[in-house]
Scaffold this motif. Structure first.
Motif, PDB file in Angstrom:
ATOM      1  N   ASP A  63       0.813  -1.213   0.000  1.00 47.94           N
ATOM      2  CA  ASP A  63       0.000   0.000   0.000  1.00 47.94           C
ATOM      3  C   ASP A  63       0.850   1.267   0.000  1.00 47.94           C
ATOM      4  O   ASP A  63       0.341   2.367  -0.165  1.00 47.94           O
ATOM      5  CB  ASP A  63      -1.007   0.012   1.146  1.00 47.94           C
ATOM      6  CG  ASP A  63      -0.369  -0.226   2.496  1.00 47.94           C
ATOM      7  OD1 ASP A  63       0.868  -0.379   2.570  1.00 47.94           O
ATOM      8  OD2 ASP A  63      -1.113  -0.264   3.492  1.00 47.94           O
ATOM      9  N   LYS A  64       2.158   1.109   0.194  1.00 47.48           N
ATOM     10  CA  LYS A  64       3.115   2.209   0.061  1.00 47.48           C
ATOM     11  C   LYS A  64       4.427   1.617  -0.427  1.00 47.48           C
ATOM     12  O   LYS A  64       4.653   0.409  -0.314  1.00 47.48           O
ATOM     13  CB  LYS A  64       3.306   2.956   1.385  1.00 47.48           C
ATOM     14  CG  LYS A  64       3.866   2.092   2.486  1.00 47.48           C
ATOM     15  CD  LYS A  64       3.989   2.855   3.785  1.00 47.48           C
ATOM     16  CE  LYS A  64       4.547   1.916   4.858  1.00 47.48           C
ATOM     17  NZ  LYS A  64       4.703   2.557   6.139  1.00 47.48           N
ATOM     18  N   LYS A  65       5.268   2.432  -0.982  1.00 51.72           N
ATOM     19  CA  LYS A  65       6.556   1.975  -1.488  1.00 51.72           C
ATOM     20  C   LYS A  65       7.374   1.420  -0.324  1.00 51.72           C
ATOM     21  O   LYS A  65       7.555   2.096   0.686  1.00 51.72           O
ATOM     22  CB  LYS A  65       7.285   3.133  -2.169  1.00 51.72           C
ATOM     23  CG  LYS A  65       8.636   2.802  -2.714  1.00 51.72           C
ATOM     24  CD  LYS A  65       8.554   1.971  -3.962  1.00 51.72           C
ATOM     25  CE  LYS A  65       9.947   1.808  -4.575  1.00 51.72           C
ATOM     26  NZ  LYS A  65       9.999   0.712  -5.514  1.00 51.72           N
ATOM     27  N   TYR A  97       0.581  -0.523  -4.889  1.00 45.65           N
ATOM     28  CA  TYR A  97       1.743  -0.626  -5.761  1.00 45.65           C
ATOM     29  C   TYR A  97       1.935  -2.091  -6.109  1.00 45.65           C
ATOM     30  O   TYR A  97       1.776  -2.968  -5.259  1.00 45.65           O
ATOM     31  CB  TYR A  97       3.005  -0.131  -5.048  1.00 45.65           C
ATOM     32  CG  TYR A  97       3.022   1.368  -4.850  1.00 45.65           C
ATOM     33  CD1 TYR A  97       3.496   2.215  -5.846  1.00 45.65           C
ATOM     34  CD2 TYR A  97       2.575   1.927  -3.655  1.00 45.65           C
ATOM     35  CE1 TYR A  97       3.507   3.586  -5.658  1.00 45.65           C
ATOM     36  CE2 TYR A  97       2.589   3.300  -3.465  1.00 45.65           C
ATOM     37  CZ  TYR A  97       3.055   4.124  -4.472  1.00 45.65           C
ATOM     38  OH  TYR A  97       3.060   5.474  -4.287  1.00 45.65           O
TER      39      TYR A  97
END
Length: 105
Positions: A63-65, A97
């Motif tokens: 959900d995030k890098k 992502y």
């Protein structure tokens, strides 16, 4: 590599994983992995198949890098001496992502 060998390698990555997809409503919270074999490349001549390589895709969803998770996956691939190509995209509809590792095994 057999399906069982690939599944064992996926276990080493330390994240939840499934083949191809999770059933509706059963996907875990990110991060998680999917793997699939979309095809096979066969070397043949004179109507004989001499050698065959499975295509293998491993998809990391976050959900995030998270570069540290990418390094974790890549370390396992390196331990197994697997050459891969890597691409990344953001899936707007899922707000996730996807890092895609493509290889032949």
């Amino acid at each position: 590599m057999t399906y069982e060998q690939i599944a064992e390698m996926m276990e080493e990555m330390g994240l939840p994983f499934a083949y191809h997809h999770y059933a509706e409503g059963e996907s875990p919270e990110p991060p998680f992995l999917l793997f699939l074999s979309p095809g096979e490349n066969t070397f043949s001549a004179d109507n004989l198949a001499y050698f065959s390589c499975k295509q293998l895709d491993i998809e990391l969803y976050t959900d995030k890098k998270q570069p540290e998770l990418e390094e974790q996956v890549e370390a396992v691939l390196s331990q197994h001496e697997i050459y891969y190509t890597k691409t990344e995209t953001f899936i707007d509809s899922e707000e996730l992502y996807e890092v895609l590792y493509e290889m032949e095994v």
